[in-house]
Structure formats: C-alpha cells, structure tokens
Design an enzyme around this catalytic site. Sequence first.
Site, PDB file in Angstrom:
ATOM      1  CG  ASN A 183      -1.490   2.396   3.601  1.00 18.63           C
ATOM      2  OD1 ASN A 183      -2.539   2.905   3.247  1.00 18.63           O
ATOM      3  ND2 ASN A 183      -0.546   2.091   2.735  1.00 18.63           N
ATOM      4  CB  CYS A 203       6.733   4.069   6.538  1.00 20.11           C
ATOM      5  SG  CYS A 203       6.701   5.294   7.869  1.00 20.11           S
ATOM      6  NE  ARG A 204       7.159  -1.334   6.952  1.00 20.13           N
ATOM      7  CZ  ARG A 204       6.907  -2.408   7.675  1.00 20.13           C
ATOM      8  NH1 ARG A 204       7.697  -3.466   7.578  1.00 20.13           N
ATOM      9  NH2 ARG A 204       5.884  -2.455   8.496  1.00 20.13           N
ATOM     10  CB  SER A 205       2.262  -0.413   2.098  1.00 22.28           C
ATOM     11  OG  SER A 205       1.580   0.358   3.042  1.00 22.28           O
ATOM     12  CG  ASP A 242       7.890   0.402  10.496  1.00 23.38           C
ATOM     13  OD1 ASP A 242       8.124   1.496   9.933  1.00 23.38           O
ATOM     14  OD2 ASP A 242       6.873   0.202  11.186  1.00 23.38           O
ATOM     15  CB  CYS A 253       3.609  -1.724   5.716  1.00 22.49           C
ATOM     16  SG  CYS A 253       2.993  -0.025   5.722  1.00 22.49           S
TER      17      CYS A 253
END
Length: 170
Positions: free
Chosen positions: A16, A18-20, A131, A13
Amino acid sequence: MKQGQKVKILFVCMGNICRSPTADAVFKHQVKAAGLEKHIYVDSAGTHAYHIDEPPDKRAQKAAQKRGYNMQELRARAVELNDFEEFHYILAMDKNNLAILQDRCPHQYTHKLGLLMSYSSQWDRYHEVADPYYGGSHGFELVLDLVEDANQGLLRHIMGGFIEKCDQGH
C-alpha cells in the site's frame, strides 16, 4: 445497495505504498471530475503490514504529482476483515494479491473481489499492474498509464449502475 449509500471501492496491492495509493489518488481525482464524490468512497490498503501509517513511496508521489494527482494525505494500512463487508469493489493490482484476498475473504463476499485491470479498455496485454518498487521511474509512469485507463473503465461501470437504478425508478 440502499438508497443514498455510497459505492465503496478499495484498491489493494502488497504494501500500500505504490500501486494501490496511486489507484486511490487517480480514482478520487476522476470521481471528483465527474461530480460523483457524494456517491463514491475510495480507499486503498495492502495485503501485508510492511508500511503501516507510512506515506506513499516518494517516486510514486512524484510521478502522480506530475500528472496532477495528490497523494500526500494517504497513509498505508493493511486490509482488515471488515473491509470485505464494507466495500462493494475490492480490486487487487495483481493475481498474487488477489489470491491472498480470496484466501482471507469470507465466502459471502468473494463476489466483490477482482483485478483492477479487468476494467481496462486500452491495455489488453496487461492483466495486472506490476509492482514498480524495484525498478526505475518508467515503472511508476506505466502504473499511472494503466491505472488511469482501468479506473476510467471502473467509473463507467459504476455510472452504468447508477443509470440502471434511475431507469428502474430507484
């Protein structure tokens, strides 16, 4: 891929945090539950170096922990040039980060790039993992919902490759 070599997956993301890392923690959990940790290596990174060595966002950690995923050991890092060679799957959370990866990726490795949501089986209307950074807790819950499903699809895809190799006598 050589005999005995691990399948390596990199979730990407922007920062690095939140999402990934959420995808990383969820996939590690799913891989362990499937008994495949000896065969699959998982990592995450960001296209931007905003948060190097920082732990995941506290809201992401809290949402993940409620579902039994541990993100405490993860630390943000940026995508590096050697990642394109080393990883077999480099999966972006959204089209903007995929475009950045495509710009940076050496030509011979572009086949490794894709969107995580292409493996989803339940969320047809979502092509990206949005995000959640500037939103409320609902955004982090949605990230988990999307990632859990897409990661299951990815795991089925990878396991299908293992079965194919076994059927071919490798």
